[in-house]
Design a protein around this motif. Structure first.
Motif, PDB file in Angstrom:
ATOM      1  N   ARG A  58       0.634  -1.428   0.002  1.00 50.86           N
ATOM      2  CA  ARG A  58      -0.007  -0.192   0.081  1.00 50.86           C
ATOM      3  C   ARG A  58       0.737   1.350   0.228  1.00 50.86           C
ATOM      4  NH1 ARG A  58      -3.098  -3.188   3.753  1.00 50.86           N
ATOM      5  NH2 ARG A  58      -2.023  -2.192   5.413  1.00 50.86           N
ATOM      6  N   ALA A  59       2.115   1.203   0.627  1.00 58.82           N
ATOM      7  CA  ALA A  59       3.199   2.390   0.376  1.00 58.82           C
ATOM      8  C   ALA A  59       3.242   2.634  -0.966  1.00 58.82           C
ATOM      9  CB  ALA A  59       4.258   1.901   1.103  1.00 58.82           C
ATOM     10  N   LEU A  60       3.630   1.726  -1.900  1.00 59.03           N
ATOM     11  CA  LEU A  60       3.816   2.031  -3.337  1.00 59.03           C
ATOM     12  C   LEU A  60       2.535   2.805  -3.844  1.00 59.03           C
ATOM     13  CD1 LEU A  60       5.317   2.070  -5.770  1.00 59.03           C
ATOM     14  CD2 LEU A  60       4.732  -0.194  -6.241  1.00 59.03           C
ATOM     15  N   GLN A  61       1.191   2.063  -3.664  1.00 59.95           N
ATOM     16  CA  GLN A  61       0.025   2.630  -4.197  1.00 59.95           C
ATOM     17  C   GLN A  61       0.004   3.909  -3.599  1.00 59.95           C
ATOM     18  OE1 GLN A  61      -2.728  -0.143  -2.642  1.00 59.95           O
ATOM     19  NE2 GLN A  61      -2.307  -1.668  -3.775  1.00 59.95           N
ATOM     20  N   LYS A  62      -0.020   4.358  -2.398  1.00 65.95           N
ATOM     21  CA  LYS A  62      -0.065   5.757  -1.946  1.00 65.95           C
ATOM     22  C   LYS A  62       1.005   6.792  -2.551  1.00 65.95           C
ATOM     23  CE  LYS A  62      -2.864   4.581   1.958  1.00 65.95           C
ATOM     24  NZ  LYS A  62      -3.890   5.216   2.201  1.00 65.95           N
ATOM     25  N   LEU A  63       2.187   5.908  -2.777  1.00 67.46           N
ATOM     26  CA  LEU A  63       3.206   7.046  -3.187  1.00 67.46           C
ATOM     27  C   LEU A  63       2.608   7.389  -4.814  1.00 67.46           C
ATOM     28  CD1 LEU A  63       6.642   5.334  -2.255  1.00 67.46           C
ATOM     29  CD2 LEU A  63       5.975   7.797  -2.019  1.00 67.46           C
ATOM     30  N   ASN A  64       2.519   6.394  -5.635  1.00 61.44           N
ATOM     31  CA  ASN A  64       1.922   6.744  -6.801  1.00 61.44           C
ATOM     32  C   ASN A  64       0.678   7.425  -7.045  1.00 61.44           C
ATOM     33  OD1 ASN A  64       4.247   5.327  -7.758  1.00 61.44           O
ATOM     34  ND2 ASN A  64       3.155   3.374  -8.137  1.00 61.44           N
ATOM     35  N   ALA A  65      -0.120   7.402  -6.126  1.00 60.67           N
ATOM     36  CA  ALA A  65      -1.474   8.363  -5.959  1.00 60.67           C
ATOM     37  C   ALA A  65      -0.943   9.840  -5.649  1.00 60.67           C
ATOM     38  CB  ALA A  65      -2.456   7.737  -5.263  1.00 60.67           C
ATOM     39  N   GLY A  66       0.198  10.072  -5.239  1.00 60.49           N
ATOM     40  CA  GLY A  66       0.757  11.442  -4.734  1.00 60.49           C
ATOM     41  C   GLY A  66       0.317  11.622  -3.240  1.00 60.49           C
ATOM     42  N   ASP A  67      -0.219  10.759  -2.540  1.00 61.06           N
ATOM     43  CA  ASP A  67      -0.508  10.593  -1.051  1.00 61.06           C
ATOM     44  C   ASP A  67       0.658  10.492  -0.111  1.00 61.06           C
ATOM     45  OD1 ASP A  67      -1.577  10.364   1.523  1.00 61.06           O
ATOM     46  OD2 ASP A  67      -2.748   8.732   1.260  1.00 61.06           O
ATOM     47  N   PHE A  68       1.617  11.359  -0.069  1.00 61.91           N
ATOM     48  CA  PHE A  68       2.776  11.052   0.816  1.00 61.91           C
ATOM     49  C   PHE A  68       2.739  11.083   2.230  1.00 61.91           C
ATOM     50  CE2 PHE A  68       5.437  13.742  -2.691  1.00 61.91           C
ATOM     51  CZ  PHE A  68       5.417  12.614  -3.606  1.00 61.91           C
ATOM     52  N   GLU A  69       1.581  11.437   2.639  1.00 60.81           N
ATOM     53  CA  GLU A  69       1.435  11.354   4.418  1.00 60.81           C
ATOM     54  C   GLU A  69       1.076   9.762   4.425  1.00 60.81           C
ATOM     55  OE1 GLU A  69       2.304  13.052   6.844  1.00 60.81           O
ATOM     56  OE2 GLU A  69       3.169  14.321   5.593  1.00 60.81           O
ATOM     57  N   GLY A  70       0.068   9.377   3.526  1.00 59.35           N
ATOM     58  CA  GLY A  70      -0.377   7.935   3.702  1.00 59.35           C
ATOM     59  C   GLY A  70       0.552   7.031   3.142  1.00 59.35           C
ATOM     60  N   ALA A  71       1.518   7.279   2.363  1.00 61.55           N
ATOM     61  CA  ALA A  71       2.662   6.469   1.856  1.00 61.55           C
ATOM     62  C   ALA A  71       3.624   6.323   3.179  1.00 61.55           C
ATOM     63  CB  ALA A  71       3.465   6.863   0.921  1.00 61.55           C
ATOM     64  N   LYS A  72       3.817   7.325   3.864  1.00 58.02           N
ATOM     65  CA  LYS A  72       4.800   7.337   4.955  1.00 58.02           C
ATOM     66  C   LYS A  72       4.200   6.578   6.206  1.00 58.02           C
ATOM     67  CE  LYS A  72       5.291  11.574   5.357  1.00 58.02           C
ATOM     68  NZ  LYS A  72       5.581  13.049   5.854  1.00 58.02           N
ATOM     69  N   ASP A  73       2.955   6.495   6.292  1.00 56.29           N
ATOM     70  CA  ASP A  73       2.177   5.594   7.515  1.00 56.29           C
ATOM     71  C   ASP A  73       2.404   4.151   6.989  1.00 56.29           C
ATOM     72  OD1 ASP A  73       1.455   8.114   8.789  1.00 56.29           O
ATOM     73  OD2 ASP A  73      -0.540   8.031   8.246  1.00 56.29           O
ATOM     74  N   GLU A  74       2.212   3.936   5.459  1.00 47.40           N
ATOM     75  CA  GLU A  74       2.124   2.419   5.207  1.00 47.40           C
ATOM     76  C   GLU A  74       3.649   2.078   5.299  1.00 47.40           C
ATOM     77  OE1 GLU A  74      -0.208   0.745   4.822  1.00 47.40           O
ATOM     78  OE2 GLU A  74      -1.825   2.133   4.943  1.00 47.40           O
ATOM     79  N   MET A  75       4.635   2.932   5.014  1.00 45.47           N
ATOM     80  CA  MET A  75       5.945   2.531   5.227  1.00 45.47           C
ATOM     81  C   MET A  75       6.541   1.984   6.633  1.00 45.47           C
ATOM     82  SD  MET A  75       7.667   5.297   2.805  1.00 45.47           S
ATOM     83  CE  MET A  75       9.433   5.161   3.182  1.00 45.47           C
ATOM     84  N   ALA A  76       5.677   2.691   7.332  1.00 42.28           N
ATOM     85  CA  ALA A  76       6.113   2.524   8.922  1.00 42.28           C
ATOM     86  C   ALA A  76       5.400   0.967   9.561  1.00 42.28           C
ATOM     87  CB  ALA A  76       5.503   3.568   9.979  1.00 42.28           C
ATOM     88  N   GLU A  77       4.449   0.566   8.595  1.00 40.44           N
ATOM     89  CA  GLU A  77       4.044  -0.733   8.937  1.00 40.44           C
ATOM     90  C   GLU A  77       4.905  -1.760   8.705  1.00 40.44           C
ATOM     91  OE1 GLU A  77       0.957  -1.410  10.301  1.00 40.44           O
ATOM     92  OE2 GLU A  77       0.871   0.797  10.370  1.00 40.44           O
TER      93      GLU A  77
END
Length: 85
Positions: A36-55
């Motif tokens: 989901r981190a990649l999905q969010k990065l590619n959607a431009g949702d950097f805050e969400g991507a960082k949250d997913e990276m933390a998982e």
């Protein structure tokens, strides 16, 4: 280019590339590719991507403190402006 970074479709600054590269090196390209981190990065949702990276902090189903620290370091790097400010 580090394997896995080619999966990112948007623009990242160098600190963001370095942070995501660290994550990919640690978790592996295949785990990152389906994340989901990649999905969010590619959607431009950097805050969400960082949250997913933390998982990515578990080893054998348990939270690994060293991975919690590593993800926090990657998040700080991701947030850093280019030039270190």
């Amino acid at each position: 280019m580090q394997p896995g970074l080619d999966l990112i479709t948007g623009d990242l600054n160098q600190n963001q590339v370095d942070a995501v590269g660290s994550l990919i090196f640690n978790v592996g390209v295949s785990n990152f590719a389906g994340s989901r981190a990649l999905q969010k990065l590619n959607a431009g949702d950097f805050e969400g991507a960082k949250d997913e990276m933390a998982e990515f902090r578990l080893v054998n189903g348990k939270v690994e403190p060293s991975l919690v620290r590593r993800r926090a370091d990657e998040r700080r790097l991701f947030d850093k402006n280019e030039g270190g400010r």
